[in-house]
Design an enzyme around this catalytic site. Structure first.
Site, PDB file in Angstrom:
ATOM      1  N   ASP A   1     -24.659  -4.511  -6.267  1.00  0.00           N
ATOM      2  CA  ASP A   1     -24.052  -3.034  -6.752  1.00  0.00           C
ATOM      3  C   ASP A   1     -25.128  -2.115  -7.296  1.00  0.00           C
ATOM      4  O   ASP A   1     -25.651  -2.720  -8.418  1.00  0.00           O
ATOM      5  CB  ASP A   1     -22.909  -3.451  -7.309  1.00  0.00           C
ATOM      6  CG  ASP A   1     -22.063  -1.871  -7.684  1.00  0.00           C
ATOM      7  OD1 ASP A   1     -21.592  -1.254  -6.605  1.00  0.00           O
ATOM      8  OD2 ASP A   1     -22.098  -1.378  -8.686  1.00  0.00           O
TER       9      ASP A   1
ATOM     10  N   HIS B   1     -16.158   0.452   1.651  1.00  0.00           N
ATOM     11  CA  HIS B   1     -15.188   0.989   0.806  1.00  0.00           C
ATOM     12  C   HIS B   1     -15.443   2.336   0.028  1.00  0.00           C
ATOM     13  O   HIS B   1     -14.459   2.759  -0.699  1.00  0.00           O
ATOM     14  CB  HIS B   1     -15.087  -0.113  -0.308  1.00  0.00           C
ATOM     15  CG  HIS B   1     -16.028  -0.324  -1.124  1.00  0.00           C
ATOM     16  ND1 HIS B   1     -17.296  -0.692  -0.803  1.00  0.00           N
ATOM     17  CD2 HIS B   1     -16.363  -0.028  -2.431  1.00  0.00           C
ATOM     18  CE1 HIS B   1     -18.104  -0.793  -1.720  1.00  0.00           C
ATOM     19  NE2 HIS B   1     -17.632  -0.372  -2.693  1.00  0.00           N
ATOM     20  N   ASP B   2     -16.503   2.888   0.405  1.00  0.00           N
ATOM     21  CA  ASP B   2     -16.739   4.116  -0.386  1.00  0.00           C
ATOM     22  C   ASP B   2     -16.866   5.449   0.598  1.00  0.00           C
ATOM     23  O   ASP B   2     -17.150   6.469   0.144  1.00  0.00           O
ATOM     24  CB  ASP B   2     -18.237   3.876  -0.977  1.00  0.00           C
ATOM     25  CG  ASP B   2     -18.299   3.142  -2.214  1.00  0.00           C
ATOM     26  OD1 ASP B   2     -17.132   3.058  -3.062  1.00  0.00           O
ATOM     27  OD2 ASP B   2     -19.401   2.730  -2.637  1.00  0.00           O
TER      28      ASP B   2
ATOM     29  N   ASP C   1     -19.877  -9.747  -4.766  1.00  0.00           N
ATOM     30  CA  ASP C   1     -20.414  -8.391  -5.250  1.00  0.00           C
ATOM     31  C   ASP C   1     -21.168  -8.815  -6.632  1.00  0.00           C
ATOM     32  O   ASP C   1     -20.627  -9.440  -7.307  1.00  0.00           O
ATOM     33  CB  ASP C   1     -19.371  -7.379  -5.502  1.00  0.00           C
ATOM     34  CG  ASP C   1     -19.656  -6.086  -5.037  1.00  0.00           C
ATOM     35  OD1 ASP C   1     -20.679  -5.564  -5.497  1.00  0.00           O
ATOM     36  OD2 ASP C   1     -19.053  -5.543  -4.080  1.00  0.00           O
TER      37      ASP C   1
ATOM     38  N   GLU D   1     -27.654  -2.467  -2.832  1.00  0.00           N
ATOM     39  CA  GLU D   1     -27.073  -1.026  -2.736  1.00  0.00           C
ATOM     40  C   GLU D   1     -28.141  -0.466  -3.245  1.00  0.00           C
ATOM     41  O   GLU D   1     -28.015  -0.388  -4.712  1.00  0.00           O
ATOM     42  CB  GLU D   1     -25.481  -0.938  -3.118  1.00  0.00           C
ATOM     43  CG  GLU D   1     -25.200   0.433  -2.868  1.00  0.00           C
ATOM     44  CD  GLU D   1     -24.284   1.024  -3.930  1.00  0.00           C
ATOM     45  OE1 GLU D   1     -22.973   1.689  -3.397  1.00  0.00           O
ATOM     46  OE2 GLU D   1     -24.156   0.635  -5.025  1.00  0.00           O
TER      47      GLU D   1
HETATM   48  C1  GLC Z   1     -21.205   1.253  -5.924  1.00  0.00           C
HETATM   49  C2  GLC Z   1     -19.827   0.824  -5.373  1.00  0.00           C
HETATM   50  C3  GLC Z   1     -18.809   1.879  -5.604  1.00  0.00           C
HETATM   51  C4  GLC Z   1     -18.664   2.060  -7.259  1.00  0.00           C
HETATM   52  C5  GLC Z   1     -20.042   2.060  -7.797  1.00  0.00           C
HETATM   53  C6  GLC Z   1     -19.972   1.663  -9.304  1.00  0.00           C
HETATM   54  O1  GLC Z   1     -21.513   2.450  -5.320  1.00  0.00           O
HETATM   55  O2  GLC Z   1     -19.848   0.814  -3.888  1.00  0.00           O
HETATM   56  O3  GLC Z   1     -17.353   1.508  -5.262  1.00  0.00           O
HETATM   57  O4  GLC Z   1     -17.681   2.677  -7.657  1.00  0.00           O
HETATM   58  O5  GLC Z   1     -21.030   1.275  -7.232  1.00  0.00           O
HETATM   59  O6  GLC Z   1     -20.051   0.375  -9.683  1.00  0.00           O
END
Ligand code: GLC
Ligand code: CA
Length: 542
Positions: free
Chosen positions: A198, A315-316, A97, A247
């Site tokens: 991320d 995980h979200d 990540d 992401e």
């Molecule tokens: C992304 C991650 C999430 C995190 C956020 C802030 O959305 O997937 O789990 O809280 O970024 O880094």
């Protein structure tokens, strides 16, 4: 450059909840090493590791205080190198990540920056003049509350799109970018196989006086000017035989072609649109037709020019077996069949491969996620009763996905010998990996079969996607078509039986069965009856 990831299947590991090797209640790198044979037997090609870096854990590792060190909960740098070596020996690649929209407020850069306006690190972050009662603008953060936190010491506020403990980096500052690029190269030189970037679509912001009209996130979602930074990142990545997945919320399916084409910034991106929710908070449902429309739009828009990252859990988000399935093994298999054979690179989130389900939260003490606690407080302040607030918050919390992975039926689901950092779902007694490994009809066996199927036939990576029964409210049906052959995927993603009428050009072909989650499968015909969660895959006989 080899594009190995086009035929690959990924597995996402949330290390805190995967396997606790030293029995302190927290999953760790040695736990992953121990379970490499399991991942090998599943047939996955790469692992995406959620953050394992040094972090005060305000947002479970997404608040990094040292990019080049491992959090002691997870082990040491030596453990990481051991994992990398052993994973490679097992034929499994490792994707890390990369969290570079923000750091932790405990990162040495931010500790320096906070010291005052003249500090050389001040400009590593985003500051603007403010008073306690008058912040620079009214933008809201993703985790609730203002995007600004006032700093008494300097009469300024700093900017954060997530929690106040996650200050955003100033990407306009070339020095910041140089530091980040150096860090990226350091990991790549160590031999890792890529990054999941991320929150990458947030690194560029609109001017502070930008006026929000409809979308509250517009000032920091894929804002013009980001191209320069993405191009710089791409040039670094291009020197390595790696894969990159971003992401990238706010990047539309149309624009995603530019991001993921052959010489795009990244190899693929996760879209965040397909969780189309309906209903009141506390009772939300997934809107199946919306879900299907989003997924098929991304298939169509990326076509043969871009590339999709396929996922139904991470995980979200809550567990897909609970929000789209009915928690039965059959429904978990139907969902697997539906998404694993789309065009793109499939990711499986730990526990999804056995059909893990949501957790029945009974109190806020069992909840960890900061955003859920924030929302709980907001609901109480606005007059909700504690019971109501708990229900609203936990119905869809991302913590459903963070309960420990269920390895076996014994104490703590075989995750640890000590009380885990998060409660284990009580269904671990029967819903677990050990049981499913013994059972050829299990969800796990179905996943293994789909992975093998995908890899055996290049049709699944290369060929075109064509949606059929477009407006059917519950059946997700499509063709994968090469010049010589087609595959037909039929899945009823609902608790209700239904009838479908296939197009004549499909019904007229000769088909043989490739995969099923039922004992009896009808021959392909113009009209078919489907029971709840029936999922069949046919291949054209030529
Ligand atoms: C992304 C991650 C999430 C995190 C956020 C802030 O959305 O997937 O789990 O809280 O970024 O880094
Ligand atoms: Ca541990």
């Amino acid at each position: 450059m080899s594009r190995w990831w086009k035929n690959a299947v990924g597995y996402q590991i949330y290390p805190r909840s995967f396997r606790d090797a030293n029995h302190d209640g927290i999953g760790d790198l040695q736990g992953i090493i121990e379970k490499l044979p399991y991942l090998q037997s599943l047939g996955v090609d790469f692992i995406w590791l959620n953050p394992v870096y040094a972090s005060p854990n305000v947002d479970n590792g997404y608040d990094i205080s040292d990019y080049q060190d491992i959090h002691p909960d997870f082990g040491t740098m030596a453990d990481f190198e051991e994992l990398l070596g052993k994973a490679h020996a097992a034929g499994i690649k490792i994707i890390m990540d990369l969290v570079v929209n923000h750091t932790s407020d405990q990162h040495p850069w931010f500790l320096e920056a906070k010291k005052g306006k003249d500090n050389p690190y001040r400009d590593y972050y985003l500051w603007a003049d403010a008073t306690e009662n008058k912040l620079p603008n009214a933008w809201q953060s993703f985790f609730g509350g203002s995007t600004w936190t006032y700093d008494d010491n300097s009469g300024q506020a700093y900017f954060h799109v997530f929690a106040p403990e996650q200050p955003d980096l100033n990407w306009k500052n070339p020095q910041v970018r140089e530091e980040i690029y150096r860090m990226i190269r350091w990991w790549l030189d160590l031999g890792i196989d890529g990054f999941r970037l991320d929150a990458i679509s947030h690194i560029q912001k609109e001017p502070w006086d930008f006026r929000i009209t409809d979308n509250p996130w517009a000032p920091f979602m894929n804002v013009t000017g980001i191209e320069v930074y993405m191009q710089e990142l791409k040039e670094i990545f291009d020197a390595y035989p790696i894969m990159t997945v971003g992401e990238a919320s706010g990047v539309s399916s149309k624009k995603a072609v530019h991001w993921t084409k052959e010489d795009g910034y990244l190899n693929m991106i996760f879209e965040l649109e397909h969780n189309v929710r309906e209903g009141q908070p506390g009772a939300e449902q997934l809107n199946l037709l919306g879900f299907k429309k989003v997924l098929s739009r991304w298939q169509k828009d990326l076509g043969s020019n871009g590339w999709n990252a396929l996922y139904v859990e991470n995980h979200d988000n809550p567990r897909i077996a609970s929000i789209l399935g009915d928690e039965s093994p059959k429904s978990a298999k139907a969902i697997a069949t539906m998404y694993m054979l789309l065009k793109g690179t499939p990711f499986i989130y730990q526990g999804q491969e056995i059909g893990m389900t949501n957790f029945a939260f009974e109190s806020m003490d069992q909840v960890d996620a900061q955003d859920s606690h924030n929302l709980y407080r907001i609901l109480l302040d606005s007059g909700s009763s504690p019971e109501e607030a708990l229900r609203n918050v936990t119905h869809w919390t991302r913590d459903h996905s963070r309960t420990p992975l269920q390895w076996e039926g014994g104490m703590f689901g075989g995750f640890s010998e000590l009380l885990p950092w998060m409660a284990v779902n009580s269904n671990a007694s029967h819903l677990n990996i050990a049981e499913q490994e013994k059972d050829e009809q299990s969800v796990l066996s179905h996943y293994k079969q789909l992975i093998r199927l995908r890899k055996k036939q290049s049709l699944f990576s290369e060929s075109a996607f064509e949606l059929i029964l477009k407006n059917h409210p519950q059946v997700f049906a499509y063709l994968r078509k090469s010049d010589t052959k087609q595959v037909l995927v039929l899945t009823n993603l609902s608790r209700k039986p239904c009838q479908i009428d296939l197009p004549t050009r499909v019904a007229n072909k000769k088909w043989q069965l490739l995969s099923t989650n039922t004992a009896d499968v009808p021959a392909v015909a113009k009209r078919l009856q489907m029971q709840p969660y029936d999922a069949w895959v046919f291949e054209e006989i030529i």
